[in-house]
Motif scaffolding. Structure first.
Motif, short mmCIF file in Angstrom:
data_model
loop_
_atom_site.label_atom_id
_atom_site.label_comp_id
_atom_site.label_asym_id
_atom_site.label_seq_id
_atom_site.Cartn_x
_atom_site.Cartn_y
_atom_site.Cartn_z
N LEU A 185 28.68 26.57 3.44
CA LEU A 185 29.41 25.82 2.43
C LEU A 185 30.78 26.45 2.24
N ASP A 186 31.79 25.63 2.03
CA ASP A 186 33.12 26.14 1.74
C ASP A 186 33.16 26.52 0.26
N SER A 187 33.15 27.81 -0.02
CA SER A 187 33.06 28.28 -1.41
C SER A 187 34.26 27.83 -2.24
N HIS A 188 35.41 27.70 -1.62
CA HIS A 188 36.59 27.23 -2.35
C HIS A 188 36.42 25.78 -2.82
N GLU A 189 35.86 24.95 -1.95
CA GLU A 189 35.62 23.55 -2.31
C GLU A 189 34.54 23.44 -3.39
N ARG A 196 34.57 16.23 -2.54
CA ARG A 196 35.17 17.42 -1.95
C ARG A 196 34.63 17.70 -0.55
N GLY A 197 33.75 16.82 -0.04
CA GLY A 197 33.26 16.96 1.33
C GLY A 197 32.07 17.90 1.46
N ILE A 198 31.35 18.15 0.37
CA ILE A 198 30.18 19.02 0.41
C ILE A 198 28.94 18.15 0.45
N ASP A 199 28.08 18.37 1.42
CA ASP A 199 26.86 17.58 1.57
C ASP A 199 25.91 17.90 0.42
N ILE A 200 25.44 16.89 -0.27
CA ILE A 200 24.59 17.06 -1.45
C ILE A 200 23.21 17.60 -1.06
N SER A 201 22.82 17.43 0.19
CA SER A 201 21.51 17.96 0.60
C SER A 201 21.51 19.49 0.65
N SER A 202 22.68 20.11 0.52
CA SER A 202 22.72 21.58 0.46
C SER A 202 22.56 22.09 -0.97
N LEU A 203 22.33 21.19 -1.92
CA LEU A 203 22.09 21.57 -3.32
C LEU A 203 20.61 21.36 -3.63
#
Length: 160
Positions: A10-14, A70-77
């Protein structure tokens, strides 16, 4: 020999930007006026705090929407249990990073079942795939993109 790595990062900044945007929206929404509802980012999780369980349930889609933009895949939450203490309610959302051993074994098994001329090796929290032909490696990437795995994968460090 050509090779590439399979990782889950994951991009921590995003993530920080998405949490900040979610906090901003919660602070300006009418149904959250006067409440101390907020998102707190920790090292590998996000803590949601609100006055009631209902407000937590309203905050989760806000966070998901901001993460998606922000382009972060929700399946990583991964949402945790809601802890209601009377005055406040809290819920922890874990950020899944790295290819775990179970997922790595599943990926290696999928690659071996495809019977391509490639080798897959588990290296810590990533899987390295090597082969003689670039086409075989690209076929592995396409096959893994089609699979429904429990977290998003990225393919990097592609070398000839």
């Amino acid at each position: 020999m050509p090779s590439f790595d399979i990782v889950s990062e994951l991009d921590s900044h995003e993530v920080t930007n998405a949490v900040d945007q979610a906090n901003k929206e919660v602070s300006t929404r009418f149904d959250f006026k006067g409440s101390n509802a907020c998102f707190e980012q920790q090292e590998d999780s996000i803590l949601m705090k609100a006055e009631s369980t209902f407000q937590l349930q309203q905050m989760l889609p806000i966070l998901y929407a901001k993460m998606g933009k922000r382009g972060i895949d929700i399946s990583s939450l991964e949402s945790g249990k809601i802890q209601d203490t009377g005055k406040t309610a809290q819920q922890s959302i874990t950020l899944k990073q790295g290819v775990g051993s179970d997922l790595a074994k599943k990926i290696v098994k999928l690659i071996k079942d495809k019977k391509l001329k490639v080798q897959a090796a588990i290296n810590g929290d990533k899987v390295r795939v090597t082969g003689k032909k670039r086409d075989d490696l690209q076929e592995v990437i396409q096959m893994l993109r089609m699979e429904d795995l429990e977290q998003p994968l990225q393919f990097n460090n592609f070398r000839d």
